[in-house]
Design a protein around this motif. Structure first.
Motif, mmCIF file in Angstrom:
data_model
loop_
_atom_site.group_PDB
_atom_site.id
_atom_site.type_symbol
_atom_site.label_atom_id
_atom_site.label_comp_id
_atom_site.label_asym_id
_atom_site.label_seq_id
_atom_site.Cartn_x
_atom_site.Cartn_y
_atom_site.Cartn_z
ATOM 1 N N UNK A 271 0.841 -1.190 0.000
ATOM 2 C CA UNK A 271 0.000 0.000 0.000
ATOM 3 C C UNK A 271 0.880 1.245 0.000
ATOM 4 N N UNK A 272 0.244 2.418 -0.041
ATOM 5 C CA UNK A 272 0.926 3.713 -0.080
ATOM 6 C C UNK A 272 0.631 4.465 1.225
ATOM 7 N N UNK A 273 1.536 4.475 2.186
ATOM 8 C CA UNK A 273 1.248 5.111 3.473
ATOM 9 C C UNK A 273 0.895 6.588 3.366
ATOM 10 N N UNK A 277 -2.357 12.746 0.795
ATOM 11 C CA UNK A 277 -1.490 13.824 1.267
ATOM 12 C C UNK A 277 -0.131 13.759 0.577
ATOM 13 N N UNK A 278 0.321 12.561 0.280
ATOM 14 C CA UNK A 278 1.536 12.402 -0.513
ATOM 15 C C UNK A 278 1.350 13.040 -1.897
ATOM 16 N N UNK A 279 0.159 12.865 -2.472
ATOM 17 C CA UNK A 279 -0.122 13.443 -3.779
ATOM 18 C C UNK A 279 -0.110 14.968 -3.718
ATOM 19 N N UNK A 290 5.145 11.883 2.796
ATOM 20 C CA UNK A 290 4.357 12.269 3.971
ATOM 21 C C UNK A 290 4.268 11.044 4.873
ATOM 22 N N UNK A 291 4.966 11.117 6.015
ATOM 23 C CA UNK A 291 5.113 9.911 6.822
ATOM 24 C C UNK A 291 5.156 10.152 8.324
ATOM 25 N N UNK A 292 5.486 11.368 8.758
ATOM 26 C CA UNK A 292 5.744 11.605 10.183
ATOM 27 C C UNK A 292 4.560 11.232 11.069
ATOM 28 N N UNK A 411 11.073 14.138 4.514
ATOM 29 C CA UNK A 411 10.018 13.432 5.246
ATOM 30 C C UNK A 411 9.174 14.494 5.944
ATOM 31 N N UNK A 412 7.886 14.542 5.615
ATOM 32 C CA UNK A 412 7.046 15.611 6.176
ATOM 33 C C UNK A 412 5.762 15.023 6.762
#
Length: 412
Positions: A271-273, A277-279, A290-292, A411-412
């Motif tokens: 999957x895409x974590x 929001x990553x888009x 976007x992961x934090x 990483x945001x």
């Protein structure tokens, strides 16, 4: 085109989609029969030798993307445009009301709810003080798209020839599309593959992952998880996902029920974590993930003792140009699974990614998580931090080999 009615636009889009799918299904039927014959001649189930990769065929890669991309984009565009056009003759209150009815349609799960809502929005079109024909046709488009979802989670059936075509040719659209990394060390169960970044239309996840036979050969059955509304309430995308389902491949919803249900059986998932929001964070030429604050998947992996693989696609940021303004506002809206993005890809057909892009996907070494039935916040934070470090290491170790020696990951 000026003067075209919604009925003409909808008919044209739907016809093009069906023509593409029909031509693929018919054109690939011979391959499917050949594969079926191979299975009959090989009852022990041994894998035949992997055939050499055919030379690049951009035309077939383009056709594959003319199936994949419109499946995502056509229905939402028609639905949103239909809602606005239905309410337009009634002024801004009519537009807001029509959009509210549209949101209710999207939120409905059964035809028992969807049918009456479709009749109400059709009534709004019929009651238009001017432009009644256009408003009524637009309302009918919205109702038709809603009904095509079929309600619930019934299946559209299998079309193996479509899978054969997409898995063979979709990578040929790009100048270079490759899957690299820990392929020889993958296991057939209890593995979670977290892909980064999402980008605009998740080219690496789709081409190098979902429709890449090498991934299945290395990891066995993988369940590819995506947004629940996209999977079950976008009718064209839903049809495509059902058509290409196989015993070793399924596209399902990235919700709690799917995660826990699949993990309880030890099945592999991808999957895409970063999600939508990553888009939103996507900017041409910049590597952003976007992961934090995305920690839920780590908690699930702890609860079921899964191996967690970071997966990064270099070149994803060069598939589309995007609007980058109003980022904070768009991030906030995207928290509700609304993709607030504006993008431009190939000038010939801007909805498609740039064919000159190179997408190189690396699977990182597994991070083996302990099994903790009730992990604490501290446990989740600890392993989430370890995962971020593993992703950074994968990025830094492979960026030069991939062709981006000076790339920096945010990483945001």
């Amino acid at each position: 085109r000026a003067g075209s009615s919604w009925a003409q636009v909808f008919t044209l889009c739907l016809t093009r989609q069906l023509v593409c799918i029909s031509s693929v299904v018919l054109g690939q039927e011979r391959i499917h029969r050949h594969l079926k014959l191979q299975r009959q001649q090989n009852p022990e189930g041994k894998m035949p030798p992997t055939p050499p990769k055919p030379p690049r065929n951009f035309s077939k890669g383009l056709l594959a993307h003319l199936i994949l991309v419109p499946c995502w984009t056509v229905a939402p565009a028609l639905f949103l445009g239909g809602c606005i056009t239905t309410g337009w003759p009634h002024g801004w209150k009519g537009i807001i009301g029509s959009l509210g009815l549209g949101a209710a349609l999207v939120g409905s799960n059964t035809m028992a709810v969807r049918g009456p809502l479709s009749l109400v929005i059709l009534g709004v079109g019929l009651a238009a003080p001017f432009g009644r024909t256009l408003a009524t046709v637009a309302a009918a488009v919205c109702g038709t798209l809603a009904c095509l979802c079929k309600g619930g989670k019934k299946d559209w059936g299998r079309h193996p020839a479509l899978w054969d075509f997409l898995s063979t040719w979709s990578s040929h659209y790009y100048e270079q599309a490759e899957l690299r990394g820990e392929l020889s060390n993958l296991t057939k169960d209890k593995a979670c593959f977290a892909f980064h970044p999402h980008g605009c239309l998740a080219a690496g996840f789709t081409v190098n992952g979902t429709y890449n036979p090498e991934f299945i050969k290395a990891a066995g059955k993988v369940n590819w998880l995506c947004d629940a509304n996209l999977r079950y309430k976008n009718p064209f995308f839903r049809m495509k996902c059902d058509f290409v389902r196989r015993d070793d491949h399924a596209i399902l919803a990235a919700d709690k029920k799917s995660f826990t249900g699949l993990m309880s059986k030890g099945e592999n998932i991808a999957f895409l974590p970063g999600g939508f929001q990553d888009a939103v964070a996507h900017a041409f030429g910049k590597d952003v993930a976007v992961l934090k604050k995305r920690k839920g998947f780590v908690k699930y992996c702890l609860q079921y003792g899964y191996k967690l693989h970071p997966v990064y696609t270099f070149g994803e940021s060069e598939t589309f140009y995007t609007f980058t303004g109003l980022r904070k506002l768009r991030m906030k809206v995207s928290e509700h699974n609304i993709p607030m993005i504006g993008f431009f890809g190939w000038p010939v057909f801007p909805l498609l990614p740039r064919p000159q892009a190179k997408i190189i996907t690396y699977i990182g070494p597994a991070l083996q998580l302990p099994k903790l039935e009730d992990p604490s916040k501290e446990d989740v934070d600890k392993w989430h931090g370890a995962y971020i470090e593993a992703l950074k290491k994968l990025f830094n170790d492979k960026r030069a080999e991939a062709g981006w020696p000076d790339a920096v990951l945010e990483i945001c």
